[in-house]
Enzyme design. Structure first.
Site, PDB file in Angstrom:
ATOM      1  N   ASP A   1       0.830  -1.213   0.000  1.00  0.00           N
ATOM      2  CA  ASP A   1       0.000   0.000   0.000  1.00  0.00           C
ATOM      3  C   ASP A   1       0.867   1.267   0.000  1.00  0.00           C
ATOM      4  O   ASP A   1       1.676   1.477   0.888  1.00  0.00           O
ATOM      5  CB  ASP A   1      -0.875  -0.074   1.267  1.00  0.00           C
ATOM      6  CG  ASP A   1      -1.792   1.123   1.473  1.00  0.00           C
ATOM      7  OD1 ASP A   1      -1.795   2.036   0.633  1.00  0.00           O
ATOM      8  OD2 ASP A   1      -2.516   1.121   2.501  1.00  0.00           O
TER       9      ASP A   1
ATOM     10  N   HIS B   1      -4.193   4.357   6.457  1.00  0.00           N
ATOM     11  CA  HIS B   1      -3.049   3.885   5.661  1.00  0.00           C
ATOM     12  C   HIS B   1      -1.719   4.244   6.321  1.00  0.00           C
ATOM     13  O   HIS B   1      -1.587   5.302   6.943  1.00  0.00           O
ATOM     14  CB  HIS B   1      -3.093   4.495   4.265  1.00  0.00           C
ATOM     15  CG  HIS B   1      -4.323   4.123   3.496  1.00  0.00           C
ATOM     16  ND1 HIS B   1      -4.420   2.975   2.749  1.00  0.00           N
ATOM     17  CD2 HIS B   1      -5.528   4.741   3.389  1.00  0.00           C
ATOM     18  CE1 HIS B   1      -5.616   2.903   2.200  1.00  0.00           C
ATOM     19  NE2 HIS B   1      -6.309   3.962   2.579  1.00  0.00           N
TER      20      HIS B   1
HETATM   21 ZN   LIG Z   1      -8.107   1.020  -0.734  1.00  0.00          ZN
HETATM   22 ZN   LIG Z   2      -9.362   0.404   2.353  1.00  0.00          ZN
END
Ligand SMILES: [Zn+2]
Ligand SMILES: [Zn+2]
Length: 551
Positions: free
Chosen positions: A193, A367
């Site tokens: 990510d 995130h």
């Molecule tokens: Zn996502």
């Molecule tokens: Zn997500």
């Protein structure tokens, strides 16, 4: 030579949204996520954007399943479209499948779609794939990183994740397992990510938001409180409900997705709100303001949402006024800033106190930022690294972090949508490309509306349209009726009679100069004459639509 593993990226690399990757081993394809992307203002009238499914359709008989890393729409929202053409089982945590289920059910595809619940730490065979599901923390509960144990070594996909060391439900990112995979067998390839790779430091824990919300609730004790957040953010909802109940308030929900998700999470035992504290929104008017907390959708300023309606004083259930404090427990997704700004403005006009992420700590990202990303790289110590889930700049910065953390030069690959990579005994390299353009969905979503339609909409929006209707005798080429000129968005009809008359004359001269009398030639001449006139006289370029009828 061991069997090669191929990874094809169908979305999510070069944009935030429509995440979809296909893993290929011994002729079988296993998908990882199939998401949608929300359109921006430039995508006029488009409801949502999907990955291009052409390649998957061509290889439909080889697709054996789809792993869902978590329940967000940018990972699961495309399934109800892909499953119309292809049929395969879905693998995910109970909550992820529960969230995805609604949409699949709405599309009438549930009957032929098998949903397979997988658990934290589970390892299972899916066709030739040997897959392990590793818990990670994120802004929706029960997300997974996925480890593919392949003949080419372990491929680890992080899913959407952050390193929350004090998660609301106590379920941690399993760093220990990632470390032990590295020790046992090494990690050949990491896909991770990139969303917050540009941001330094750490993303704060979700529980820190509970503390700051508690403070806000305390200083607004005498007032009614409305909190808007993502309907899938069960942990945020849990913290809001806990604080409200602590202060003697009841909780009511607004917005269909909030109602559905809260019911789902309570049924699954993932959200704990005592029955006596949950009120129907229709009942709250009978209670004094200090006894009420409303949890609502619409934190992104979405036009039809509950919060948007509140801000325009158009909500059936609740009228916002000077006794209200409204908290937007969210941060606008890029592209939504203007609509969120308007909602905040509307709430102020109605006299409410408004608290948002610009003035208080009412939101954290789901995130990982740079230091968390480095922690994962330090543990996984991948030989090869491909940043995923991000715009190009996010991928780029993530790649740089990987180099800093010791991934050898040349072993960080920046791939984009459509790229096919192959991992063999010799290493990772790009071997091809598949179609990966945006698939625009408008309305029922039965077909792609395409770039042509969007270009037309842009011209119509910016320049308007001028239609000329004329009837001609195809034998002589003579104009029998018209030309009649109709326009929208070019000039205002009533004030432009003279201009329209001149335009009519220009069209007549154009048609008379035609060297042939067939409809196509006349249409072409009418378009050209009118186009030149419009451009010379007004310096504008509206869409010109000639309609030629034959007598
Ligand atoms: Zn996502
Ligand atoms: Zn997500």
């Amino acid at each position: 030579m061991a069997s090669p593993v191929r990874v094809t990226f169908l979305g999510g690399l070069g944009e935030i949204g429509r995440n979809c990757a296909a893993f290929e081993l011994d002729g079988k394809i296993l998908l990882l996520d199939c998401g949608l992307m929300f359109p921006e203002a430039e995508h006029l009238g488009v409801d949502l954007i999907l990955p291009d499914f052409t390649w998957l359709r061509e290889n439909a008989d080889r697709v054996i399943g789809c792993i869902l890393t978590h329940g967000h729409e940018d990972h699961a929202g495309g399934l109800s479209y892909l499953l119309r053409d292809l049929s395969f089982p879905l693998y995910g945590s109970a909550l992820t499948l529960g969230l995805a289920r609604n949409r699949i059910e709405e599309s009438g595809l549930l009957g032929r779609t098998q949903l397979v619940t997988v658990h934290d730490g589970e390892r299972r065979k899916i066709g030739p794939f040997d897959v392990e599901f590793i818990p990670v923390t994120h802004s929706v509960p029960h997300g997974f990183a996925t480890a593919f144990h392949t003949p080419q070594g372990v491929i680890l996909h992080s899913g959407d994740w952050k390193l929350d060391l004090t998660p609301v439900d106590g379920r941690h990112t399993d760093l220990g397992r990632i470390g032990s995979i590295e020790v046992e067998s090494g990690i050949r390839l990491l896909l991770a990510d990139s969303t917050n790779a540009e941001e330094s430091g750490y993303t704060r824990s979700e529980t820190s938001i509970g503390e700051s919300l508690r403070g806000i609730f305390q200083t607004h004790r005498k007032r009614r409180i409305v909190v808007a957040c993502f309907a899938s953010h069960i942990h945020r909802v849990q913290q809001i409900a806990d604080i409200a109940i602590e202060q003697g308030r009841v909780v009511a929900t607004l917005g269909l997705s909030m109602k559905k998700n809260i019911r789902l999470a309570r049924d699954m035992g993932l959200l704990h709100i005592p029955d006596g504290s949950v009120y129907d929104i229709a009942e709250i008017d009978e209670l004094p303001p200090e006894k009420v907390c409303v949890i609502s959708t619409g934190s992104q300023g979405e036009p039809m949402s509950a919060l948007h309606r509140m801000a325009s004083n158009d909500n059936k259930w609740i009228r916002i006024g000077p006794d209200d404090t409204v908290i937007l427990s969210s941060h606008p997704i890029p592209g939504n800033e203007t609509s969120v700004g308007k909602v905040i403005d509307g709430l102020h006009r109605l006299g409410a106190e408004v608290i948002h992420s610009g003035i208080a700590d009412v939101h954290v990202s789901g995130h990982a930022k740079a230091e968390e990303i480095k922690t994962l790289l330090a543990l996984a110590r991948p030989e090869w690294m491909v940043p995923v889930h991000g715009e190009y700049r996010h991928l780029f910065h993530h790649g740089r972090l990987a180099s800093q953390m010791g991934v050898e030069e040349g072993k960080v690959l920046i791939a984009l949508d459509g790229d096919q990579l192959e991992l063999t005994d010799d290493g990772l390299r790009k071997v091809g490309e598949v179609p990966a353009g945006y698939l625009y969905v408008d309305g029922a979503g039965l077909g792609d509306i395409g770039h042509g339609v969007l270009r037309d909409r842009r011209i119509l929006a910016e320049e308007g349209v001028v239609v000329v209707i004329v009837t001609v005798d195809v034998k002589s080429g003579e104009v029998i009726a018209g030309p009649e000129i109709i326009t929208r968005g070019w000039v205002h009809h009533e004030e432009a009679d003279d201009l329209l008359e001149e335009a009519r004359q220009a069209v007549i001269i154009g048609i008379e100069s035609a060297d042939d009398t067939d409809v196509d030639t006349i249409r072409r001449h009418a378009r050209k004459a009118l186009g030149q006139f419009v451009s010379q006289r007004t310096k504008r370029r509206p869409m010109i639509v000639p309609v030629v009828m034959e007598a």
